[in-house]
Write a protein that holds these residues in place. Structure first.
Motif, short mmCIF file in Angstrom:
data_model
loop_
_atom_site.label_atom_id
_atom_site.label_comp_id
_atom_site.label_asym_id
_atom_site.label_seq_id
_atom_site.Cartn_x
_atom_site.Cartn_y
_atom_site.Cartn_z
N VAL A 124 0.85 -1.19 0.00
CA VAL A 124 0.00 0.00 0.00
C VAL A 124 0.89 1.24 0.00
CG1 VAL A 124 -2.06 -0.92 1.14
CG2 VAL A 124 -0.15 -0.14 2.52
N THR A 125 0.32 2.35 -0.41
CA THR A 125 1.02 3.62 -0.23
C THR A 125 0.19 4.45 0.73
OG1 THR A 125 -0.15 4.68 -2.05
CG2 THR A 125 1.93 3.60 -2.59
N TYR A 126 0.86 5.30 1.51
CA TYR A 126 0.14 6.18 2.43
C TYR A 126 0.37 7.63 2.03
CZ TYR A 126 -0.98 2.46 5.68
OH TYR A 126 -1.50 1.35 6.25
N SER A 127 -0.69 8.42 2.16
CA SER A 127 -0.52 9.86 1.97
C SER A 127 -0.12 10.43 3.32
CB SER A 127 -1.84 10.49 1.52
OG SER A 127 -2.23 9.91 0.31
N VAL A 128 1.11 10.93 3.37
CA VAL A 128 1.58 11.58 4.60
C VAL A 128 1.98 13.01 4.24
CG1 VAL A 128 2.32 9.45 5.74
CG2 VAL A 128 3.90 10.62 4.21
N ALA A 129 2.48 13.76 5.22
CA ALA A 129 2.77 15.18 4.97
C ALA A 129 3.83 15.33 3.87
CB ALA A 129 3.25 15.82 6.27
N ASP A 130 3.64 16.27 2.97
CA ASP A 130 4.64 16.60 1.95
C ASP A 130 5.95 16.95 2.64
OD1 ASP A 130 3.21 16.20 -0.28
OD2 ASP A 130 2.54 18.27 -0.51
N PRO A 131 7.11 16.68 2.09
CA PRO A 131 7.33 16.13 0.76
C PRO A 131 7.65 14.63 0.80
CG PRO A 131 9.34 17.09 1.57
CD PRO A 131 8.36 17.15 2.70
N VAL A 132 7.00 13.90 1.69
CA VAL A 132 7.34 12.48 1.82
C VAL A 132 6.23 11.60 1.23
CG1 VAL A 132 7.72 10.61 3.49
CG2 VAL A 132 8.85 12.81 3.82
N GLN A 133 6.65 10.57 0.56
CA GLN A 133 5.73 9.54 0.10
C GLN A 133 6.04 8.26 0.89
OE1 GLN A 133 3.14 9.49 -2.44
NE2 GLN A 133 2.84 7.62 -1.25
N ALA A 134 5.02 7.65 1.46
CA ALA A 134 5.24 6.44 2.26
C ALA A 134 4.70 5.20 1.55
CB ALA A 134 4.57 6.60 3.62
N LEU A 135 5.50 4.13 1.57
CA LEU A 135 5.08 2.84 1.00
C LEU A 135 5.17 1.78 2.08
CD1 LEU A 135 7.52 2.53 -2.05
CD2 LEU A 135 5.37 3.81 -2.00
N VAL A 136 4.32 0.78 1.96
CA VAL A 136 4.46 -0.40 2.81
C VAL A 136 4.65 -1.60 1.89
CG1 VAL A 136 3.35 -1.90 4.50
CG2 VAL A 136 3.07 0.59 4.65
N VAL A 137 5.72 -2.35 2.11
CA VAL A 137 5.98 -3.52 1.27
C VAL A 137 6.12 -4.76 2.15
CG1 VAL A 137 7.11 -2.20 -0.56
CG2 VAL A 137 8.50 -3.16 1.28
N ARG A 138 5.91 -5.91 1.53
CA ARG A 138 6.03 -7.18 2.25
C ARG A 138 7.29 -7.90 1.80
NH1 ARG A 138 1.10 -9.42 4.18
NH2 ARG A 138 -0.48 -7.81 4.26
N GLU A 139 7.96 -8.54 2.74
CA GLU A 139 9.19 -9.27 2.42
C GLU A 139 9.16 -10.62 3.14
OE1 GLU A 139 12.33 -6.64 3.60
OE2 GLU A 139 12.00 -5.30 1.91
N PRO A 140 9.92 -11.60 2.63
CA PRO A 140 9.98 -12.87 3.36
C PRO A 140 10.67 -12.68 4.71
CG PRO A 140 11.49 -12.87 1.49
CD PRO A 140 10.67 -11.62 1.38
N VAL A 141 10.38 -13.58 5.64
CA VAL A 141 10.95 -13.49 6.99
C VAL A 141 12.37 -14.03 7.02
CG1 VAL A 141 10.66 -14.23 9.40
CG2 VAL A 141 8.65 -13.72 8.01
N GLY A 142 12.64 -15.06 6.21
CA GLY A 142 13.97 -15.67 6.20
C GLY A 142 13.87 -17.18 6.29
N VAL A 143 14.54 -17.75 7.31
CA VAL A 143 14.50 -19.21 7.51
C VAL A 143 13.30 -19.54 8.41
CG1 VAL A 143 15.70 -21.21 8.47
CG2 VAL A 143 17.00 -19.40 7.30
N CYS A 144 12.41 -20.37 7.90
CA CYS A 144 11.22 -20.76 8.67
C CYS A 144 11.37 -22.18 9.18
CB CYS A 144 9.97 -20.67 7.81
SG CYS A 144 9.61 -19.01 7.26
N GLY A 145 11.27 -22.35 10.49
CA GLY A 145 11.27 -23.68 11.10
C GLY A 145 9.84 -24.15 11.23
N LEU A 146 9.53 -25.29 10.62
CA LEU A 146 8.14 -25.77 10.58
C LEU A 146 8.07 -27.15 11.24
CD1 LEU A 146 7.47 -24.92 6.80
CD2 LEU A 146 7.29 -23.38 8.77
N ILE A 147 7.26 -27.27 12.27
CA ILE A 147 7.16 -28.55 13.01
C ILE A 147 5.69 -28.97 13.05
CG2 ILE A 147 7.60 -29.70 15.22
CD1 ILE A 147 9.79 -27.67 15.78
N VAL A 148 5.42 -30.21 12.65
CA VAL A 148 4.02 -30.64 12.54
C VAL A 148 3.75 -31.95 13.30
CG1 VAL A 148 3.79 -29.50 10.29
CG2 VAL A 148 4.35 -31.92 10.39
N PRO A 149 2.46 -32.21 13.58
CA PRO A 149 2.08 -33.43 14.30
C PRO A 149 1.72 -34.57 13.34
CG PRO A 149 0.19 -32.01 14.14
CD PRO A 149 1.29 -31.34 13.36
N TRP A 150 1.15 -35.64 13.91
CA TRP A 150 0.90 -36.84 13.11
C TRP A 150 -0.54 -36.98 12.63
CZ3 TRP A 150 -2.92 -38.58 16.06
CH2 TRP A 150 -2.84 -38.46 17.44
#
Ligand code: NAD
Length: 490
Positions: A124-150
């Motif tokens: 998303v982009t946000y309208s904030v006070a001039d002269p700044v433009q704000a963006l929000v971006v998504r990124e991967p977290v990195g190494v994911c440890g995944l543990i599951v049951p039976w």
């Protein structure tokens, strides 16, 4: 004998100490495979590989549409091998083929869902006070440890692996030591579609060694765990060292509330499905049935009549409606709870025994079991039994139903049966649980968030919420007028 190996950096591996663990068929008690018994050493190695692979950008920097194309190919392969996967699941977990086939189809659909989602607008982009433009971006977290049951060896794995990979993470995954068969087939599929090596790594081993290492290791950025609440509590503590992001899908003791104005036969039918599907080894099982007092006796009689007719047997028999418990150890735990119920003074109105007739003596079968006339202080009402054992409680009115429903430490799921739509919604909104149903039970959709309140967990799987779990969110503020700020005079 099937020989099962771990998958680290694109290679099939035995453990460094050459030890193996026997894998059983719970319907026959036979050893069907041997799995390499992973150690902390292999867990560390897999984490290192996942870290280096993540940092290389080979997966995280790949265009989402290209990551999605791998996920679509994986989904197609799951469909192609559907009958093999279902048979393996039945052989190892015990669930009837009908249930295993649903899980396999759902697993393919889950990969497709996240393959589609990752290419949709995500910032998303946000309208904030001039002269700044704000963006929000998504990124991967990195190494994911995944543990599951039976209890859903394939599906629980896919609920984690699909969104984690879609988001661009790398993965160190540990299946339950009891059920590695379908996980190995899934990783064979990863290899077959050419998933870059090091992106998805699978280690076997016990929870206290390999599982604990994944939860503790500082190079793991996120831990996503599904299993018992006691284990979840341990993992939460183990993960504090580097403040891992965390998703915990834990146990339940879910209330299924039946009002007198419900469609009676429909309510009985779904109540049976709610507890005995998966032999009751389902986190969201409707293991506490709460019935309005005016229909209590009639309900108990009819429920017991139907429970006695359930066809219990090996999962690969097409006539089987309920399979065995997953292991001897687990069967013994469930039988212990049945003894506790009797000692607590609950009225055993159906089942209660191990089944040994009709060639079932080598498997781990327990009769569909019903306790009536229970009260909230009993352990069988408060604790997760995770077997084909249900307690039927009596309530007076709406207020009483809500207070009983919320009277355990858990908050995973709950259902209401009533033909008064307003009342059904009113009561459902008061249930302190993350997954609820009205006039139905157990529906699960890849599109909808899954997770618990209270001690049933933290965070949500599935849907857009399930993708959020595997993403970091970053704000970027861009100054459009590049000149000194002049905050300090010199
Ligand atoms: P479990 O907690 O014993 O084990 C789950 C996994 O955790 C296994 O892979 C195990 O090896 C690992 N583990 C065990 N101890 C560990 C430790 N100290 N550190 C790290 N990992 C460890 O659970 P289970 O008996 O395999 O499965 C049954 C439980 O899972 C039930 O309580 C059920 O409600 C829960 N469950 C919850 C959901 C959900 O979505 N909320 C879904 C399925 C199952």
């Amino acid at each position: 004998m099937i020989d099962l190996k771990m998958y680290i950096n694109g290679e099939w591996r035995d453990s460094s100490n050459k030890e193996k663990r026997e894998v059983m068929n719970p319907a026959t008690g036979e050893v069907i495979a041997e799995a390499a018994e992973g150690t902390v050493e292999e867990a560390k190695e897999a984490i290192q590989v996942a870290k280096e692979t993540f940092e290389s950008g080979i997966w995280s920097d790949l265009a989402p549409v290209e990551r999605a194309s791998y996920l679509f190919k994986i989904a197609d392969k799951i469909d192609e091998y559907a009958s093999e996967l279902a048979s393996l699941e039945t052989m190892n977990n015990g669930k009837p083929l009908r249930e295993a086939s649903f899980d396999v189809a759902d697993a393919a659909a889950c990969f497709r869902y996240y393959a589609g989602l990752i290419t949709k607008p995500d910032g998303v982009t946000y309208s904030v006070a001039d002269p700044v433009q704000a963006l929000v971006v998504r990124e991967p977290v990195g190494v994911c440890g995944l543990i599951v049951p039976w209890n859903y060896p394939l599906l629980m794995s896919v609920w984690k692996i699909a969104p984690a990979l879609a988001a661009g993470n790398t993965v160190v995954y540990k299946p339950s030591e009891v059920t590695p068969l379908t996980p190995v087939k899934l990783f064979e599929i990863f290899e077959e579609v050419g998933l870059p090596k090091g992106v998805a790594n699978m280690v076997f081993g016990s929870g206290v060694t390999v599982g604990n290492e994944i939860a503790e290791n500082h190079d793991v950025n996120l831990i996503s765990f599904t299993g018992g609440t006691k284990t979840g509590r341990h993992i939460m503590k183990a993960a504090t060292g580097n403040i891992k992001k965390m998703s915990l899908e834990l146990g339940g003791k879910s209330p299924n509330i039946i009002f007198a104005d419900a469609d009676f036969e429909t309510a009985v039918d779904y109540a049976l499905f709610g507890i005995y599907a998966g032999s009751g080894q389902v986190c969201a099982a409707g293991s506490r049935i709460l019935v309005e007092e005016s229909i209590y006796d009639k309900f108990v009689d009819r429920f017991v009549e139907r429970a006695k007719q359930i066809n219990v047997g090996p999962g690969n028999d097409p006539d089987t409606e309920m399979g065995p418990l997953v292991s001897k150890e687990h069967m013994e735990r469930v039988l212990e709870y049945i003894e506790i119920g009797k000692q607590e003074g609950a009225r055993l109105v159906c089942g209660g025994n191990r089944m040994i007739d009709n060639d079932l003596e080598n498997g781990y079968f327990i009769e569909p079991t019903v306790f009536a006339d229970v009260n909230p202080s009993m352990r069988i009402v408060q604790e997760e039994i995770f077997g084909p054992v249900v307690v039927i409680e009596k309530f007076k009115d709406e207020h009483d139903a809500i207070s009983l429903a919320n009277s355990t430490a858990y908050g995973l799921a709950g259902a209401v049966f009533s033909n008064d739509g307003a009342k059904a919604l009113r009561v459902t909104k008061k249930i302190r649980a993350g997954i609820t149903w009205i006039n139905t039970y157990h529906n699960t959709y890849n599109e909808a968030p899954w997770g618990g309140y209270k001690q049933s967990g933290v965070g949500r799987a599935l849907g857009t919420y399930g993708l959020d779990t595997y993403q970091e969110i970053k704000q970027i503020n861009i100054n459009l007028q590049v000149e000194p700020i002049g905050w300090f005079s010199k």
